[in-house]
Design an enzyme around this catalytic site. Structure first.
Site, PDB file in Angstrom:
ATOM      1  N   GLY A  71       0.813  -1.216   0.000  1.00  0.00           N
ATOM      2  CA  GLY A  71       0.000   0.000   0.000  1.00  0.00           C
ATOM      3  C   GLY A  71       0.846   1.266   0.000  1.00  0.00           C
ATOM      4  N   ASN A 118      -8.356   3.251   8.480  1.00  0.00           N
ATOM      5  CA  ASN A 118      -7.845   2.048   9.142  1.00  0.00           C
ATOM      6  C   ASN A 118      -8.061   2.082  10.653  1.00  0.00           C
ATOM      7  OD1 ASN A 118      -5.868   4.129   8.381  1.00  0.00           O
ATOM      8  ND2 ASN A 118      -4.490   3.027   9.743  1.00  0.00           N
ATOM      9  N   SER A 162      -3.344  -3.376  -0.735  1.00  0.00           N
ATOM     10  CA  SER A 162      -2.225  -4.091  -0.120  1.00  0.00           C
ATOM     11  C   SER A 162      -2.666  -5.518   0.175  1.00  0.00           C
ATOM     12  CB  SER A 162      -1.839  -3.371   1.173  1.00  0.00           C
ATOM     13  OG  SER A 162      -0.860  -4.104   1.851  1.00  0.00           O
ATOM     14  N   CYS A 179       1.227   1.354  12.864  1.00  0.00           N
ATOM     15  CA  CYS A 179       2.515   1.991  12.592  1.00  0.00           C
ATOM     16  C   CYS A 179       2.924   2.924  13.724  1.00  0.00           C
ATOM     17  CB  CYS A 179       2.453   2.765  11.279  1.00  0.00           C
ATOM     18  SG  CYS A 179       1.748   1.798   9.970  1.00  0.00           S
TER      19      CYS A 179
HETATM   20  N1  PLP Z   1      -3.254   2.612   3.881  1.00  0.00           N
HETATM   21  C1  PLP Z   1      -4.000   2.090   4.864  1.00  0.00           C
HETATM   22  C2  PLP Z   1      -5.386   2.593   5.077  1.00  0.00           C
HETATM   23  C3  PLP Z   1      -3.472   1.092   5.679  1.00  0.00           C
HETATM   24  O1  PLP Z   1      -4.207   0.579   6.666  1.00  0.00           O
HETATM   25  C4  PLP Z   1      -2.145   0.635   5.441  1.00  0.00           C
HETATM   26  C5  PLP Z   1      -1.527  -0.392   6.314  1.00  0.00           C
HETATM   27  O2  PLP Z   1      -1.628  -0.332   7.529  1.00  0.00           O
HETATM   28  C6  PLP Z   1      -1.422   1.203   4.377  1.00  0.00           C
HETATM   29  C7  PLP Z   1      -2.012   2.195   3.639  1.00  0.00           C
HETATM   30  C8  PLP Z   1      -0.018   0.769   4.070  1.00  0.00           C
HETATM   31  O3  PLP Z   1      -0.013  -0.484   3.443  1.00  0.00           O
HETATM   32  P1  PLP Z   1       1.319  -1.397   3.466  1.00  0.00           P
HETATM   33  O4  PLP Z   1       1.464  -1.904   4.847  1.00  0.00           O
HETATM   34  O5  PLP Z   1       1.038  -2.494   2.481  1.00  0.00           O
HETATM   35  O6  PLP Z   1       2.433  -0.525   3.013  1.00  0.00           O
END
Ligand code: PLP
Length: 392
Positions: free
Chosen positions: A75, A154, A202, A327
């Protein structure tokens, strides 16, 4: 929790386990067919067909065309790529519109671009986590290169009216990207109906492995690669393909379409969990719109305590949940999403996200409902700020 005992997992927005069907599809490409698809000999070249089949499967999930799919590392890369592509293909445009509640993959990339001289508008949200679409429309300028807005948040699960946003962007002749990472298997995705120019997914959010994702680029939209190297992905993304990961992603995309029929069950479990907590524990509030949100996500604040304490005691019982974005967990920073929703910092620091998935059972929900009240009571009795401890 006993070693090797599987967790009681309520953190599917952070990541998901690899489904057995996905693992089975991947294994031959790790064990036997491990060649490089760019090789001249058959052992490598033979991988073109399964890679094409995986591209067709993820395209079908989106109702897109296979040539509109670029496989990426996940993602974050897809989001960075979409935004940078809009800037590189329209060098006269220096402005980006995004929202205050995006994932750090968009927010931190935009902060980086700001340092390089680009102008960023961060749209605010209301206390339900919703955007003012009139403000969005007014924020688009003649030098706006792209609008980037997530489909589903998220942390809270709050959904933006993404089709309306896409229509506004079309009427303003500005490119539109949506971060749809949290959506597959939970809501139907139809890229043709949606009309976004870019869409990011993702694989590890839909029961496939980490480190693989895709960027959908609508046919006819100008594109500039972000990862530059070999000629893979038709020259649109350099780097030897993550063959097994892509195959797994393809299989997971097929399964995600069938998971839509499991949504009513998951929603009922989420509602049982949420109602059970709200009814049995005083001083709990829900964060985010109660109805315009993903069916699997519940974000709750527990007055007077820090989320970290709750998470550690849940962990002792083998229960995995999260405080906002994975994160940023581990740090005590209040969630930027909840702060943007005008939560006070104490409430934001007291928030826990439960996110359910296809393997959750009613027995697991009942277990959390049994474990959580004494955990909260214990923490409140220790907390100097909680009303219960002040009453003592
Ligand atoms: N966007 C959203 C809404 C997410 O929840 C996440 C992952 O936590 C990402 C982007 C990033 O994805 P990736 O972990 O594959 O880089």
């Amino acid at each position: 929790m006993q070693p090797n005992q599987p967790p009681i997992y309520f953190d599917h927005n952070a990541t998901t386990r690899v489904a057995p069907e996905v693992l089975d599809a991947m294994l031959p490409f790790l064990r036997d067919s491990w060649g490089n698809p760019s090789s001249i000999y058959g052992f490598g070249r033979q991988l073109a067909k399964p890679l094409d089949a995986a591209r067709e499967k993820v395209a079908a999930l989106l109702n897109a065309e296979p040539r509109e799919i670029i496989f990426t590392s996940g993602g974050t890369e897809s989001i960075n790529t979409a935004i940078q592509s809009a800037l590189f293909t329209q060098p006269q445009k220096k402005h980006i519109v995004t929202t205050a509640v995006e994932h750090s993959a968009a927010l931190k990339f935009c902060a980086h671009l700001k340092k390089l001289g680009f102008d960023i508008t961060l749209l605010p949200v209301d206390s339900n986590g919703q955007l003012d679409l009139h403000l969005l429309e007014r924020s688009v300028r003649s030098d706006t290169a792209i609008v980037s807005a997530m489909w589903a948040n998220n942390e809270t699960g709050v959904l933006f009216p993404i089709q309306e946003i896409a229509a506004i962007c079309r009427s303003k002749h500005v490119l539109f990207h949506t971060d749809a990472v949290q959506v597959p298997g939970k809501l139907k995705i139809d890229a043709k109906e949606l009309g976004a120019d870019f869409l990011s997914l993702s694989a590890h959010k839909l029961y496939a492995p980490k480190g693989v994702g895709l960027l959908y680029v609508k046919r006819g939209v100008k594109y500039h690669p972000y990862v530059i190297g070999g000629g893979q992905e038709n020259g649109r993304r350099g780097g030897t393909e993550n063959v097994a990961g892509i195959i797994g992603f393809g299989r997971a995309a097929e399964l995600a379409m069938t998971h839509l029929s499991d949504v009513p069950r998951i929603r009922a479990l989420r509602d049982k969990l949420e109602r059970g907590i709200l009814n049995s524990i005083p001083g709990v509030v829900r964060n985010g719109s109660p109805d315009k949100r993903l069916p699997n996500t519940s974000n709750l604040s527990f007055e007077g305590i820090e989320a970290e304490g709750i998470l550690l005691l849940l962990d002792e019982q083998g229960i995995c949940a999260s405080s906002g974005s994975a994160c940023t967990s581990g740090s005590l920073d209040p969630s930027h999403v909840l702060l943007a929703m005008s939560c006070d910092p104490a409430r934001a620091r007291a928030s826990i996200r439960f996110s359910l998935g296809i393997y959750n059972t009613e027995a697991e929900v009942n277990f959390v409902l049994k474990q959580l009240p004494p955990i909260i009571a214990k923490l409140r009795s220790r907390s100097p700020t909680s009303k219960e401890s002040q009453a003592k």
